[in-house]
Design a protein around this motif. Sequence first.
Motif, mmCIF file in Angstrom:
data_model
loop_
_atom_site.group_PDB
_atom_site.id
_atom_site.type_symbol
_atom_site.label_atom_id
_atom_site.label_comp_id
_atom_site.label_asym_id
_atom_site.label_seq_id
_atom_site.Cartn_x
_atom_site.Cartn_y
_atom_site.Cartn_z
ATOM 1 N N UNK A 53 -0.210 12.581 -3.466
ATOM 2 C CA UNK A 53 1.291 13.035 -3.529
ATOM 3 C C UNK A 53 1.204 13.929 -5.047
ATOM 4 N N UNK A 54 0.418 13.482 -5.993
ATOM 5 C CA UNK A 54 0.106 14.304 -7.228
ATOM 6 C C UNK A 54 -0.774 15.528 -7.087
ATOM 7 N N UNK A 55 -1.068 15.714 -5.878
ATOM 8 C CA UNK A 55 -1.811 16.956 -5.815
ATOM 9 C C UNK A 55 -3.350 16.931 -5.921
ATOM 10 N N UNK A 56 -3.898 15.875 -5.705
ATOM 11 C CA UNK A 56 -5.532 15.519 -5.948
ATOM 12 C C UNK A 56 -6.112 16.023 -5.038
ATOM 13 N N UNK A 57 -7.027 16.838 -5.318
ATOM 14 C CA UNK A 57 -8.012 17.531 -4.026
ATOM 15 C C UNK A 57 -8.956 16.191 -3.551
ATOM 16 N N UNK A 58 -9.396 16.734 -2.410
ATOM 17 C CA UNK A 58 -10.340 15.860 -1.691
ATOM 18 C C UNK A 58 -11.537 15.151 -2.596
ATOM 19 N N UNK A 89 -3.152 3.478 -4.113
ATOM 20 C CA UNK A 89 -3.883 4.266 -5.253
ATOM 21 C C UNK A 89 -3.936 5.871 -4.515
ATOM 22 N N UNK A 90 -4.665 5.814 -3.333
ATOM 23 C CA UNK A 90 -5.147 7.079 -2.922
ATOM 24 C C UNK A 90 -3.722 7.956 -2.605
ATOM 25 N N UNK A 91 -2.640 7.234 -1.884
ATOM 26 C CA UNK A 91 -1.336 8.118 -1.490
ATOM 27 C C UNK A 91 -0.592 8.838 -2.754
ATOM 28 N N UNK A 92 -0.698 7.797 -3.787
ATOM 29 C CA UNK A 92 -0.278 8.462 -5.180
ATOM 30 C C UNK A 92 -1.008 9.530 -5.500
ATOM 31 N N UNK A 93 -2.356 9.625 -5.518
ATOM 32 C CA UNK A 93 -2.933 10.654 -6.012
ATOM 33 C C UNK A 93 -2.804 11.852 -5.125
#
Length: 164
Positions: free
Chosen positions: A74-79, A68-72
């Motif tokens: 890679x979609x540009x999610x901030x910290x 879930x976190x790697x996908x987020x």
Amino acid sequence: MSGKPTQIARMTELFPAPSPPPSTACPSRWPGANQESTLALRDILQVNHDKYHVFFDDRGRHNHISHHLVVLWSMGSPKAVLEAVNEESRQIQRPRGTAPEPITRDNLYDHVGDHKYYAGYLEYYEGVVCEKGAAAALQEYIFSPQANFSGIRSGQTENPQMLG
């Protein structure tokens, strides 16, 4: 295997910063991933690895925090988004626990499928990956004939069929 690597060495070896796509035919990352979000991702992955079991219940449902976190990321999610999603997801996770005994080369196939030995297998394979690298570890322990066909390993009567 030599002594345990330091925490920083383990994080670098087990959770390197994601590499760029190997070709232009691969999906690219969306803008937004930066050094701060990359460090947060790596930190969360390390904590997840150190603290939680791969299954969050006895029905065999998987801990998917890392996916879930790697996908987020890679979609540009901030910290902040990565941390919020992790906080929500970790609430249902099962602690990693400890194995009844360590997993070694000698008992490697004796407890395959027994969830009580998860931490022992995790520690064993973490050492293998740190020593040999991920590609060599997969080749030896998953893809090789020795890991998949009976009669090849001395003393083994059952075939663990690691690839299957």
